[in-house]
Motif scaffolding. Structure first.
Motif, PDB file in Angstrom:
ATOM      1  N   SER A  77     -15.459  -3.087   2.299  1.00 38.85           N
ATOM      2  CA  SER A  77     -14.333  -4.130   2.483  1.00 38.85           C
ATOM      3  C   SER A  77     -13.375  -4.180   1.652  1.00 38.85           C
ATOM      4  O   SER A  77     -13.541  -3.944   0.592  1.00 38.85           O
ATOM      5  CB  SER A  77     -15.291  -5.435   2.571  1.00 38.85           C
ATOM      6  OG  SER A  77     -14.484  -6.697   2.589  1.00 38.85           O
ATOM      7  N   GLY A  78     -12.234  -4.438   2.153  1.00 38.27           N
ATOM      8  CA  GLY A  78     -10.822  -4.677   1.563  1.00 38.27           C
ATOM      9  C   GLY A  78     -10.772  -5.818   0.840  1.00 38.27           C
ATOM     10  O   GLY A  78      -9.582  -6.318   0.136  1.00 38.27           O
ATOM     11  N   GLN A  79     -11.676  -6.808   1.060  1.00 35.26           N
ATOM     12  CA  GLN A  79     -11.568  -8.277   0.547  1.00 35.26           C
ATOM     13  C   GLN A  79     -11.775  -8.345  -0.824  1.00 35.26           C
ATOM     14  O   GLN A  79     -11.004  -9.205  -1.709  1.00 35.26           O
ATOM     15  CB  GLN A  79     -12.331  -9.231   1.472  1.00 35.26           C
ATOM     16  CG  GLN A  79     -12.278  -8.992   2.838  1.00 35.26           C
ATOM     17  CD  GLN A  79     -10.841  -9.621   3.303  1.00 35.26           C
ATOM     18  OE1 GLN A  79     -10.207 -10.587   2.534  1.00 35.26           O
ATOM     19  NE2 GLN A  79     -10.174  -9.349   4.214  1.00 35.26           N
ATOM     20  N   ASP A 146      -3.411  -0.392  -2.997  1.00 32.10           N
ATOM     21  CA  ASP A 146      -3.005  -0.675  -1.502  1.00 32.10           C
ATOM     22  C   ASP A 146      -3.601  -1.810  -0.921  1.00 32.10           C
ATOM     23  O   ASP A 146      -4.439  -2.313  -1.083  1.00 32.10           O
ATOM     24  CB  ASP A 146      -2.907   0.564  -0.558  1.00 32.10           C
ATOM     25  CG  ASP A 146      -2.239   1.911  -1.166  1.00 32.10           C
ATOM     26  OD1 ASP A 146      -1.248   1.428  -1.824  1.00 32.10           O
ATOM     27  OD2 ASP A 146      -2.730   2.862  -0.878  1.00 32.10           O
ATOM     28  N   SER A 147      -2.744  -2.582   0.185  1.00 26.52           N
ATOM     29  CA  SER A 147      -3.152  -3.520   0.714  1.00 26.52           C
ATOM     30  C   SER A 147      -4.523  -3.160   1.508  1.00 26.52           C
ATOM     31  O   SER A 147      -5.203  -4.231   1.701  1.00 26.52           O
ATOM     32  CB  SER A 147      -2.082  -4.281   1.465  1.00 26.52           C
ATOM     33  OG  SER A 147      -1.710  -3.092   2.674  1.00 26.52           O
ATOM     34  N   ASN A 148      -4.963  -2.152   1.733  1.00 26.06           N
ATOM     35  CA  ASN A 148      -6.021  -1.833   2.554  1.00 26.06           C
ATOM     36  C   ASN A 148      -7.265  -2.030   1.648  1.00 26.06           C
ATOM     37  O   ASN A 148      -8.421  -2.059   2.061  1.00 26.06           O
ATOM     38  CB  ASN A 148      -6.197  -0.380   3.159  1.00 26.06           C
ATOM     39  CG  ASN A 148      -5.684   0.818   2.101  1.00 26.06           C
ATOM     40  OD1 ASN A 148      -6.153   0.414   0.797  1.00 26.06           O
ATOM     41  ND2 ASN A 148      -5.192   1.571   2.361  1.00 26.06           N
ATOM     42  N   GLY A 149      -7.245  -2.021   0.386  1.00 21.84           N
ATOM     43  CA  GLY A 149      -8.371  -2.287  -0.538  1.00 21.84           C
ATOM     44  C   GLY A 149      -9.082  -1.203  -0.773  1.00 21.84           C
ATOM     45  O   GLY A 149     -10.147  -1.405  -1.501  1.00 21.84           O
ATOM     46  N   LEU A 150      -8.652  -0.136  -0.210  1.00 18.40           N
ATOM     47  CA  LEU A 150      -9.311   1.215  -0.557  1.00 18.40           C
ATOM     48  C   LEU A 150      -8.833   2.325  -1.371  1.00 18.40           C
ATOM     49  O   LEU A 150      -9.776   3.174  -1.739  1.00 18.40           O
ATOM     50  CB  LEU A 150      -9.749   2.015   0.838  1.00 18.40           C
ATOM     51  CG  LEU A 150     -10.637   1.013   1.765  1.00 18.40           C
ATOM     52  CD1 LEU A 150     -10.830   1.755   3.346  1.00 18.40           C
ATOM     53  CD2 LEU A 150     -12.076   0.847   1.363  1.00 18.40           C
ATOM     54  N   THR A 151      -7.668   2.275  -1.403  1.00 15.91           N
ATOM     55  CA  THR A 151      -6.942   3.386  -1.983  1.00 15.91           C
ATOM     56  C   THR A 151      -5.884   2.746  -3.142  1.00 15.91           C
ATOM     57  O   THR A 151      -5.569   1.530  -3.027  1.00 15.91           O
ATOM     58  CB  THR A 151      -5.979   4.091  -1.114  1.00 15.91           C
ATOM     59  OG1 THR A 151      -5.134   3.568  -0.462  1.00 15.91           O
ATOM     60  CG2 THR A 151      -7.051   4.922  -0.377  1.00 15.91           C
ATOM     61  N   ALA A 185      -9.599   6.616  -4.542  1.00 16.48           N
ATOM     62  CA  ALA A 185     -10.225   5.985  -3.389  1.00 16.48           C
ATOM     63  C   ALA A 185     -11.353   5.220  -3.742  1.00 16.48           C
ATOM     64  O   ALA A 185     -12.294   5.918  -4.613  1.00 16.48           O
ATOM     65  CB  ALA A 185     -10.174   6.628  -2.169  1.00 16.48           C
TER      66      ALA A 185
END
Length: 320
Positions: A77-79, A146-151, A185
């Motif tokens: 989750s990117g939250q 990044d805004s995706n929360g993964l990278t 990541a």
């Protein structure tokens, strides 16, 4: 209840026996009782409940009730916040591995790179297998997620020892600092390097124009405390006991414990403020080993003290 007999009554001398009721022609062998309204309501309610449950099962699917769908464990989750500390640790080790190689031992680098590079990526990480170089110190900096929360990318500065070929051996070259941006990541298990780092420039930058000012100089107090400042830094270089003798009451300042010797107070400035506490700056020259000297600038807090005889002094209460 009267006893009935198919043979009629035989008088008072009939033998006793079980009492049986003889049905008249057309009479049913049971009797009906009226049902209460509550029983009727309860039966209808439970029938309706069964119908509702069956309808819900048809809509949502009985399979989802028995085995609910689960998200794959690799999905992250990117939250939640990005793990910056772990990213710095991974990026720092990876940057040192990436910038170290030796053509006489070509398998060492891929083994070290593989500790942090994501599985399935090339652990040679772009090296052509030639030359020699060693990275030994690295300092991580900002982590930009990044805004995706993964990278994310991690800024790392690395000290590198270079070598050039000299016959069958190697000649030591310059020691340089290189700055790289390491992509990382976040997986369900840990943070991994997601690709080779890229070189970025490490340039000098001027101080901002709006740097805070220490205030207006107090020239009279500066002159009055010059000798006290010299005495303080002389004690500050030597021992804790000597420092405690010249600092403001209630203050605890640790000394440099002989790491350097006091050379001179090149500049001393006290600034305006209240009647009990002031800020001051000092440019100090320290004598090191041999002929080495080093200039440093300190910010200090001065506190006004009054002796029992009424004498007033300004003493150092804090350094920094």
């Amino acid at each position: 209840m009267k006893q009935r007999s198919p043979h009629g009554a035989h008088g008072a001398h009939a033998a006793p026996g079980p009492v049986r009721e003889v049905l008249e022609p057309g009479q049913t062998p049971w009797s009906t009782e009226p049902e209460s309204s509550f029983s009727t309501w309860a039966r209808r309610f439970f029938r309706g409940l069964v119908v509702v449950v069956l309808l819900l099962a048809a809509i949502s699917g009985i399979r989802s009730w028995i085995a609910p769908n689960k998200a794959p464990e690799t999905v992250v989750s990117g939250q939640s916040s990005f793990p910056a500390d772990e990213s710095r640790a991974v990026a720092t080790r990876y940057a040192v591995s990436y910038l170290s190689w030796d053509e006489n031992n070509p398998d060492a680098r891929p083994a070290q790179v593989g500790l942090d590079l994501a599985a399935g990526l090339d652990s040679r990480a772009g090296w052509n297998g030639r030359g020699k170089q060693t990275a030994d110190v690295a300092y991580p900096g900002q982590v930009t997620a990044d805004s995706n929360g993964l990278t994310a990318v991690v800024d790392v500065r690395v000290r590198v020892h270079t070598f050039t070929r000299l016959g069958k051996g190697w000649k030591t070259g310059p020691v340089v600092w290189e700055r790289v941006s390491v992509p990382v990541a976040r997986t369900a298990a840990r943070v991994v390097a997601s690709g080779p780092p890229t070189f970025v420039p490490d340039v000098r930058a001027a101080l901002p124009d709006n740097m805070p000012s220490a205030g207006a100089p107090d020239d009279d107090l500066t002159a009055a405390t010059q000798k006290d400042a010299e005495a303080f830094f002389g004690a500050y270089a030597e021992s804790d006991n000597k420092v405690s003798a010249v600092t403001a009451p209630g203050s605890t300042i640790r000394s440099l414990n002989g790491a350097v010797r006091f050379g001179e107070l090149k500049d001393w400035q006290v600034y305006t403020g209240n009647d009990d506490e002031r800020r001051a700056t000092a440019a100090v020259t320290w004598d090191g080993v041999g002929d080495t000297t080093l200039d440093q600038t300190y910010t200090l807090t001065l506190r006004r003290t009054v002796a029992t005889d009424g004498a007033e002094r300004w003493q150092v209460a804090a350094v920094g």
